[in-house]
Design an enzyme around this catalytic site. Structure first.
Site, PDB file in Angstrom:
ATOM      1  N   SER A  86      12.656  51.692 -15.088  1.00  0.00           N
ATOM      2  CA  SER A  86      12.568  53.067 -15.554  1.00  0.00           C
ATOM      3  C   SER A  86      13.941  53.756 -15.536  1.00  0.00           C
ATOM      4  O   SER A  86      14.890  53.223 -16.096  1.00  0.00           O
ATOM      5  CB  SER A  86      11.539  53.796 -14.694  1.00  0.00           C
ATOM      6  N   HIS A 124       3.204  51.626 -16.815  1.00  0.00           N
ATOM      7  CA  HIS A 124       4.605  51.802 -16.435  1.00  0.00           C
ATOM      8  C   HIS A 124       4.727  51.472 -14.947  1.00  0.00           C
ATOM      9  O   HIS A 124       4.269  52.248 -14.098  1.00  0.00           O
ATOM     10  CB  HIS A 124       4.950  53.279 -16.683  1.00  0.00           C
TER      11      HIS A 124
END
Ligand code: GCU
Length: 420
Positions: A255, A398
């Site tokens: 990320s 995610h």
């Protein structure tokens, strides 16, 4: 009037039919339009030209004083019987300046237990989100006293760690990594600079302000460049460590830390493999492709991540003189692995694939293979393509999963000819 969060969320596009058209700059054309014809053209002239653009327009350049730092690394503890005897654990304080106020980066290193003397092991390096005490429930790891973000999985009260935070972060499956013969080194990104807009003063960017300067200039480093610089300081230690194979250090980031890993990989050729996990906008995903997060969102919600000049591209991705495929290309010819997750539409998985694909001409010019895939492998399956540009598109959210780590290790085994 400033846009409200709601206005902004309405501007986020998730409809493939509304992506529109965009033109990607050619990495193999100089800024004046002339073609890059040879590996020498790339290495001696085009690569520096492009890297400078990313530096001045997006991540920011390092001040001279930061460039010159030779860190002082102090081993503060060694345990031969960590993780119930499965590991050796070392803690290293990396002091990044002579100033006693300079923050130390606390590096946590786990090595396979009982290594024969002289043996050096390939190593994964990554920054972590919730500090070292969250990586494993081991009382020998001091609780971080730093500011920690409010999204922590457990045990963070008023942005400070409590004992309950120990072992709460599952992002690094240490025992699985050691079982495959790799070491793992990790540090809390907040040791370098905390992740909020006011943190610059207490972090390394504050430390390297020139006399009279109150904030970095518009072309000087943002927080991502600072975190990337910290990764290179960790690499300084790994190069000196007696049991790390410093020619085989794979850098992994998830990320915002995936954005950081890519930029660190561009700037420091000692990272032999670079892995971007769900790095999205400002990372592996194309910015000019209108899908998921936007530059505007980055600049509004995380104004400290990029340099001041990047603000000029808010709402104007077409004006960017580069796109993220060219950041990936700057890592060539070293192997790079881009990992996308199906439900992580915010990070634009397809845009990450297209960036990896568009980096291919540079990898090929430098004599390696490229991505080895022509179309986006959708729907997502647990796959891994192992070209010098690797790509993995998996189902799920995610996140960093154990299967992602299996893929990172398979990728590293493949490129480093490690047979088991
Ligand atoms: C936010 C941000 C992303 C970033 C992510 C993360 O979602 O918008 O750009 O990658 O945080 O770091 O978890």
């Amino acid at each position: 009037m400033a846009a409200t969060a709601e206005d902004r969320s309405r501007e986020i596009n998730y409809d493939e039919s509304k992506v529109g058209t965009y033109v990607l700059p050619d990495p193999l054309a100089f800024a004046d339009g002339t073609p890059v014809k040879s590996p020498e053209d790339w290495t001696a002239r085009r690569r520096p030209e492009l890297a400078k653009l990313f530096e001045s327009q997006m991540f920011g350049r390092l001040p001279e004083a930061a460039r010159a730092v030779k860190p002082r690394c102090v081993v503060t503890s060694e345990a031969k019987d960590a993780l119930s005897g499965k590991a050796a654990r070392r803690l290293v304080d990396i002091h990044v300046g002579d100033d006693p106020a300079a923050p130390a980066i606390h590096l946590l290193v786990y090595l396979p237990a009982n290594l024969e003397p002289g043996r050096r092991v390939p190593t994964f390096l990554c920054l972590n989100f919730w500090a070292n005490h969250a990586i494993a429930d081991e009382p020998g790891i001091p609780l971080s006293t730093r500011w920690i973000g409010s999204g922590a999985p457990a045990g963070v009260v008023d942005n400070r760690a409590t004992e309950k935070a120990r072992g709460s972060d599952h992002m690094i499956p240490v025992e699985r990594i050691l079982a495959r013969g790799y070491a793992v080194a990790t540090a809390y990104y907040g040791d370098i600079e905390e992740d909020h807009a006011g943190a610059m003063k207490n972090g390394v960017r504050g430390l390297f302000l020139r006399p009279g300067q109150v904030e970095p200039a518009a072309d000087e480093w943002g927080a991502i460049a600072a975190w990337a610089w910290g990764l290179s300081r960790a690499m300084d230690y790994l190069e000196a460590a007696p049991d790390v194979d410093a020619r085989r250090v794979a850098l992994m980031g998830h990320s915002r830390l995936g954005k950081t890993a890519l930029w660190a990989g561009v700037n420091d050729p000692r990272f032999a493999i670079v892995i971007s996990n769900n790095s999205g906008e400002g990372g592996a995903a194309l910015s000019k492709r209108n899908y998921g997060e936007t530059i505007e969102h980055l600049n509004t919600s995380f104004p400290h991540w990029f340099c001041g000049n990047y603000k000029a591209y808010t709402g104007r991705p077409d004006a960017l003189p580069f796109d993220q495929h060219e950041e990936i290309a700057l890592i060539a010819p070293r192997p790079v692995l881009v990992v996308s997750a199906e439900e992580d539409r915010w990070a634009d998985p397809k845009g990450e694939f297209l960036a990896a694909k568009a980096a291919e001409p540079v990898y090929k010019l430098l004599g390696t293979d490229g991505l080895g895939l022509d179309t986006w492998p959708t729907p997502a399956i647990d796959s891994l393509s192992r070209g010098t540009i690797g790509y993995r598109y998996r189902p799920g959210k995610h996140d960093v999963t154990v299967d992602d780590w299996v893929a990172y290790m398979d990728f590293a085994d493949h490129h480093w000819n490690i047979r088991r």
